[in-house]
Design an enzyme around this catalytic site. Structure first.
Site, mmCIF file in Angstrom:
data_model
loop_
_atom_site.group_PDB
_atom_site.id
_atom_site.type_symbol
_atom_site.label_atom_id
_atom_site.label_comp_id
_atom_site.label_asym_id
_atom_site.label_seq_id
_atom_site.Cartn_x
_atom_site.Cartn_y
_atom_site.Cartn_z
ATOM 1 N N HIS A 24 16.068 137.964 -21.631
ATOM 2 C CA HIS A 24 15.178 138.760 -20.757
ATOM 3 C C HIS A 24 13.824 139.100 -21.567
ATOM 4 O O HIS A 24 12.716 139.202 -20.862
ATOM 5 C CB HIS A 24 15.864 140.287 -20.848
ATOM 6 C CG HIS A 24 15.470 141.211 -19.836
ATOM 7 N ND1 HIS A 24 15.385 140.760 -18.388
ATOM 8 C CD2 HIS A 24 14.445 141.949 -19.648
ATOM 9 C CE1 HIS A 24 15.006 141.620 -17.713
ATOM 10 N NE2 HIS A 24 14.215 142.475 -18.398
ATOM 11 N N HIS A 44 15.209 143.656 -11.318
ATOM 12 C CA HIS A 44 15.958 144.613 -11.694
ATOM 13 C C HIS A 44 17.288 144.465 -11.048
ATOM 14 O O HIS A 44 18.268 145.414 -10.669
ATOM 15 C CB HIS A 44 15.514 145.917 -11.318
ATOM 16 C CG HIS A 44 15.489 146.924 -12.655
ATOM 17 N ND1 HIS A 44 15.822 148.147 -12.991
ATOM 18 C CD2 HIS A 44 14.880 146.636 -14.032
ATOM 19 C CE1 HIS A 44 15.793 148.623 -13.980
ATOM 20 N NE2 HIS A 44 15.180 147.577 -14.697
#
Length: 735
Positions: free
Chosen positions: A46, A92
């Site tokens: 990430h 998200h």
């Protein structure tokens, strides 16, 4: 560390033994648990893009209008007259699947901070949502409907509380997303082009100041969680989902914008994924500085928090500031005025290291440059998926013919086509009073810029079916579609931000899809002169071994020289001539027609011609400047028939059209680079088409209370009922 099972510690931090050896080499000693946590976060997929960086390096990122490309909190382009647009899109996905309301809400909060930390006031939000099947009465569809309701409510509540209009986006449904939904959030802000702020910490002795909400334990390990696939067990990872507070964020926005009016700071950074760790390391890393932080001075929301928790918490609504020495009290005054926590927690040093202290005792000492520069860049194996060979030869001629009347009803009532008013009516799209083209008006969304009387158009697009049958072509088509939508509003497409959503990178087939997708974006952006200025990669969108369709979402931003010349996408007058621009081929690979009528996502993608695509954009933009068009809409999913029907239903005007085609099914063909326009001056239109050497064909006229397209005939009221009522009745059926 010696007393613990190191293998267990590494496993829980998603680090390998090779990573551990590398860390020991960087530190020249054994790391402690806090240091392992920091490396784990910074080297997570990430934060480090370790699987994807190899393929992102070749993106075109420069143009005369690009002020800031990738590498900062958001991208920035010049929009003329001393003004700039600041924008970015982020995912998200994992948090929203676990906890839809908070996951989606904090996604919106995070992307808003990325934009206003650059000094821009956010003026528009969009979102790109992908869900699984919502049409059945089984557990999967019931859960997906619950996810839709939660995500939409979370997005709406956060954006509405912030006073930022949500003006557009897209919603897509397919069984491929049953195990992983995708929630991609986009924000665009506006500021003066000479008043942009960057995420840097430099100047030895300059104070480092923490502002915003207190730090709690929420979101611990969020970046690491988002860097792995889901299993049944991991679906209960609620502690790794952050909790947002839009009212605090609104105060933070206003406090930051007040701060930016003064020359008090060197840099500012949002605390996003990996919180205090990523923000501090990135700020110091961009400047080659060192930093000392006293973690016991960080405002805490919970008792007995540890240095590990302070560094890795992903509590929301927090920023890190590098201030100019001597201005600490002035900065503290501003944030206290807005009732926010503020504390001097450290200072810039010349050591090149991040030195973390806990009550004056050093608890971590990590070289900053290596943690970013030596993050693993993986050259994962790639392999073309075997399924592509099996599906490439499929055509609609392999199936029994379906009557066009029946085909139209099936396609027009599909959730992909019908109006999503139930979604966008939960968003305040008119706050700030600058929205010119709101959700539901088809194609791009548009806001005016009060300062220079121009308009900014934006559109988010990706057809995952195209990307499944041809990852490179599908990604290029997403760039084309988003640009085409912007051009249909009369604006010139200038730059993109992207959100690259893919499955498990440890699978060679997924990495092949990713590599090809990046290649498609590179080719399209280079050929169409729309550089990439920001973006995000989201991998591991996979549950129990099943990954999502490749979904490289593209958001295009363009500028219209005049806010008075924004072109609508649905019919405006009665008795106007309707023209089709571009040629129609027999293109059904990955089409809605094949999906809805034959339940297949197969075939060969329609051919891509970037020159033809750009010529269409320029043609529409030129026509709009001369006020020759009343409206323009690109032909996309569902082909000519569905495009005309959407324009008719949205405007409430009937049409009578007759289109000569080699095969009657080509009414639903999805050939690229086409548009339908309502023309005010047919003679001038045809002359400009001749000059541009673009094929145009008059296909009918507007007016009346009936929709007629070849053999398809529907009352406009019936058409509108299907278009406007279908979605809500589907999503609300459990309530």
């Amino acid at each position: 560390m010696q007393n613990q099972n190191i293998e267990e510690v590494l496993s829980s931090h998603k680090l390998t033994v090779e990573d551990y050896d590398h860390i020991k080499k960087i530190l020249n000693r054994e790391p402690n648990l806090l240091e392992i946590g920091v490396f784990s976060a910074m080297w997570s997929e990430h934060c480090s893009y370790k699987s994807s960086k190899k393929y992102l390096n070749g993106f075109p990122t420069k143009a005369p209008w690009v002020i800031q490309g990738p590498g900062e909190n958001a991208g920035v382009i010049d929009i003329g007259d001393g003004m700039a647009a600041v924008f970015k899109m982020e995912s998200h996905n994992h948090p929203s699947f676990i906890e839809p309301y908070q996951g989606a809400a904090t996604g919106v909060g995070g992307i808003l901070r990325d934009v206003f930390t650059m000094g821009a006031r956010p003026v528009a939000n969009m979102n790109a949502l992908r869900f699984g099947n919502v049409t059945r009465d089984d557990d999967i569809s019931r859960h997906q409907r619950y996810l839709v309701r939660g995500v939409v409510e979370g997005i709406g509540d956060y954006g509405n509380c912030m006073g930022v209009p949500t003006i557009g986006g897209e919603t897509f449904f397919d069984d491929a997303y049953n195990g992983n939904i995708l929630v991609n959030a986009f924000t665009l802000g506006v500021c003066k082009s000479d008043e942009i702020f960057y995420g840097r910490a430099e100047g030895i002795g300059n104070p480092v100041i923490y502002v915003g909400s207190k730090t709690g334990r929420d979101g611990l390990g969020g970046a690491v969680m988002s860097s792995d696939s889901f299993t049944e067990e991991s679906k209960s990872l609620r502690p790794t989902v952050q909790v947002g507070d839009p009212f605090t964020e609104k105060l933070l926005l206003e406090a930051c914008l007040e701060l930016f009016e003064h020359d008090y700071i060197v840099g500012i950074q949002d605390m996003g994924a990996a919180g205090l760790t990523s923000s501090s390391f990135e700020m110091a890393g961009r400047s080659g500085s060192g930093m000392r932080m006293d973690l016991d001075k960080v405002p805490a929301r919970e008792e007995n928090m540890t240095p590990y928790e302070f560094m890795l918490s992903e509590s929301q609504e927090r920023m890190l500031i590098c201030a100019k020495k001597g201005y600490e009290e002035k900065i503290i005054d501003i944030f206290e005025k807005w009732d926010l926590d503020v504390a001097v927690v450290g200072a810039v040093t010349d050591t090149g290291n991040m030195e973390l202290y806990w009550h004056n005792q050093k608890v971590a000492d990590i070289p900053i440059d290596p943690i970013t520069e030596e993050a693993p860049i993986l050259d994962r194996p790639i392999q073309k998926p075997a399924y592509l060979e099996k599906i490439a030869g499929t055509t609609i001629d392999d199936f029994q013919k379906v009557d066009n009347d029946e085909a139209f009803d099936r396609l027009f009532s599909s959730l992909e086509v019908v109006n999503k008013a139930w979604v966008y009516e939960q968003y305040d799209s008119m706050v700030q009073t600058n929205t010119v083209k709101a959700p539901g008006s088809l194609d791009a969304s548009v806001v005016r810029v009060k300062e220079n009387k121009k308009a900014i158009a934006m559109s988010s697009d990706c057809n995952p079916r195209y990307c499944y049958i041809d990852p490179e072509g599908g990604a290029a088509a997403a760039v084309m579609e988003s640009g085409r939508n912007v051009a249909m509003s009369g604006a010139t497409p200038l730059a993109i931000t992207d959100c690259l959503n893919f499955g498990n990178p440890e699978k060679p087939e997924t990495m092949w899809q990713f590599a090809k997708g990046c290649e498609g974006i590179k080719k399209a952006c280079k050929s169409l002169n729309t550089p990439v200025v920001s973006g995000n990669v989201s991998l591991y969108n996979e549950t129990d071994g099943v990954g999502v369709f490749p979904t490289p979402t593209i958001a295009m931003v363009g500028v219209n020289a005049s806010q008075e010349k924004v072109l609508p996408s649905s019919f405006v007058h009665d008795n106007s001539a309707i023209y089709l621009i571009g040629e129609t081929e027999h293109d059904f690979g990955g089409s809605l027609y094949m999906k809805e009528l034959h339940d297949k996502v197969e075939g060969k993608l329609a051919s891509i011609d970037f020159e033809k695509e750009r010529a269409l954009w320029d043609f529409i933009i030129g026509l709009n400047q001369k006020a020759i068009l009343a409206c323009a809409k690109d032909v996309s999913v569902g082909g000519i028939a569905i495009t005309l029907a959407k324009m008719a239903a949205t405007s409430g005007r009937g049409v009578v059209c007759n289109i000569t085609l080699e095969d009657e099914r080509d009414l639903f063909s999805e050939t690229f680079s086409r548009a339908i326009v309502e023309v005010k001056d047919p003679q001038a239109f045809k002359e400009m088409a001749q000059i541009a050497d673009i094929p145009v064909k008059r296909i009918g006229k507007t007016g009346g209370d009936t929709f007629v397209c070849n053999s398809i005939k529907r009352n406009i009221v019936t058409l509108q009922k299907t278009f406007f009522d279908t979605f809500e009745s589907t999503i609300q059926r459990d309530l």
